[in-house]
Design a protein around this motif. Sequence first.
Motif, PDB file in Angstrom:
ATOM      1  N   PHE A  69      -4.128 -11.720  -4.975  1.00  0.00           N
ATOM      2  CA  PHE A  69      -5.190 -11.047  -4.232  1.00  0.00           C
ATOM      3  C   PHE A  69      -4.924  -9.556  -4.359  1.00  0.00           C
ATOM      4  O   PHE A  69      -3.783  -9.107  -4.242  1.00  0.00           O
ATOM      5  N   HIS A  70      -5.955  -8.791  -4.593  1.00  0.00           N
ATOM      6  CA  HIS A  70      -5.805  -7.353  -4.783  1.00  0.00           C
ATOM      7  C   HIS A  70      -6.002  -6.619  -3.469  1.00  0.00           C
ATOM      8  O   HIS A  70      -6.815  -7.017  -2.639  1.00  0.00           O
ATOM      9  N   SER A  71      -5.280  -5.521  -3.314  1.00  0.00           N
ATOM     10  CA  SER A  71      -5.352  -4.686  -2.120  1.00  0.00           C
ATOM     11  C   SER A  71      -6.483  -3.680  -2.238  1.00  0.00           C
ATOM     12  O   SER A  71      -7.124  -3.565  -3.270  1.00  0.00           O
ATOM     13  N   ARG A  72      -6.663  -2.924  -1.161  1.00  0.00           N
ATOM     14  CA  ARG A  72      -7.604  -1.796  -1.197  1.00  0.00           C
ATOM     15  C   ARG A  72      -7.088  -0.748  -2.165  1.00  0.00           C
ATOM     16  O   ARG A  72      -5.877  -0.647  -2.383  1.00  0.00           O
ATOM     17  N   PRO A  73      -7.963   0.061  -2.714  1.00  0.00           N
ATOM     18  CA  PRO A  73      -7.497   1.174  -3.555  1.00  0.00           C
ATOM     19  C   PRO A  73      -6.669   2.158  -2.721  1.00  0.00           C
ATOM     20  O   PRO A  73      -6.839   2.252  -1.509  1.00  0.00           O
ATOM     21  N   SER A  74      -5.791   2.864  -3.395  1.00  0.00           N
ATOM     22  CA  SER A  74      -4.971   3.875  -2.730  1.00  0.00           C
ATOM     23  C   SER A  74      -5.039   5.169  -3.527  1.00  0.00           C
ATOM     24  O   SER A  74      -4.763   5.160  -4.722  1.00  0.00           O
ATOM     25  N   PRO A  75      -5.370   6.282  -2.882  1.00  0.00           N
ATOM     26  CA  PRO A  75      -5.444   7.548  -3.627  1.00  0.00           C
ATOM     27  C   PRO A  75      -4.067   8.057  -4.054  1.00  0.00           C
ATOM     28  O   PRO A  75      -3.963   8.943  -4.885  1.00  0.00           O
ATOM     29  N   ASN A  76      -3.007   7.483  -3.496  1.00  0.00           N
ATOM     30  CA  ASN A  76      -1.650   7.952  -3.787  1.00  0.00           C
ATOM     31  C   ASN A  76      -0.784   6.878  -4.431  1.00  0.00           C
ATOM     32  O   ASN A  76       0.429   6.959  -4.374  1.00  0.00           O
ATOM     33  N   ASP A  77      -1.410   5.862  -5.009  1.00  0.00           N
ATOM     34  CA  ASP A  77      -0.699   4.766  -5.670  1.00  0.00           C
ATOM     35  C   ASP A  77       0.345   4.117  -4.771  1.00  0.00           C
ATOM     36  O   ASP A  77       1.439   3.781  -5.204  1.00  0.00           O
ATOM     37  N   TYR A  78       0.023   3.967  -3.488  1.00  0.00           N
ATOM     38  CA  TYR A  78       0.866   3.292  -2.498  1.00  0.00           C
ATOM     39  C   TYR A  78       2.216   3.964  -2.314  1.00  0.00           C
ATOM     40  O   TYR A  78       3.194   3.329  -1.960  1.00  0.00           O
ATOM     41  N   ASP A  79       2.276   5.255  -2.547  1.00  0.00           N
ATOM     42  CA  ASP A  79       3.501   6.027  -2.334  1.00  0.00           C
ATOM     43  C   ASP A  79       3.616   6.336  -0.846  1.00  0.00           C
ATOM     44  O   ASP A  79       2.833   7.105  -0.298  1.00  0.00           O
ATOM     45  N   THR A  80       4.615   5.746  -0.186  1.00  0.00           N
ATOM     46  CA  THR A  80       4.764   5.930   1.256  1.00  0.00           C
ATOM     47  C   THR A  80       5.124   7.360   1.631  1.00  0.00           C
ATOM     48  O   THR A  80       4.916   7.767   2.766  1.00  0.00           O
ATOM     49  N   LEU A  81       5.650   8.125   0.704  1.00  0.00           N
ATOM     50  CA  LEU A  81       5.979   9.520   0.991  1.00  0.00           C
ATOM     51  C   LEU A  81       4.765  10.430   0.845  1.00  0.00           C
ATOM     52  O   LEU A  81       4.808  11.597   1.223  1.00  0.00           O
TER      53      LEU A  81
END
Length: 195
Positions: A69-81
């Motif tokens: 299952f795919h997640s929502r898009p992320s503008p920061n490529d899921y970078d928590t920092l």
Amino acid sequence: MLKDFGRQSLAGLRILLVFTVILGVAYPAAVWGVGRTVHHQTDGQPITTDGRVVGSAIIGQNFTGEEWFHSRPSPNDYDTLASAPSNLGPSNTDLLALIEERRAEVARTESVDPSDVPPDAVTASGSGLDPHISVAYARIQVERVAKANGLGVAAVRQMVANNTDGRSLGFLGEPGVNVLRLNVDVKDAATQTAG
């Protein structure tokens, strides 16, 4: 006068010591103690599979491939920092073009009409790390994931239902599906079917 200064200094020192004990020792110890009693809330809510941590239930991550299952898009490529929105406004032509590109990609991947693609499939959350997708977005992915993993569609739909969190406080927001938990269940079911 010197006597009054000494008394005031001693009173100030006593207040300093009392507040140091209260705010520097007692309060942090109390917060730590409460944190240890509700451990699942304070440790990042790790999710484990096969004895190792694969992620957090409260931080989204990217899943690629037909079997997930795919997640929502992320503008920061899921970078928590780098947790932040894109800051592109709703009339920004770059954002509008990106949304249409994502809509076409999701429609092609899920074999649905572009008008059936839910908004969260094409837009990022405010943090860019939302661990949930809408029930509608999960539902349009069920057939692809079931086929890729050799699972029944009904079984995968039940997994979606099992990993759907209700509204906050019973009335705030919309129900959401935790993508990592759902993908862990899919992997476990696929492993059992193959084994």
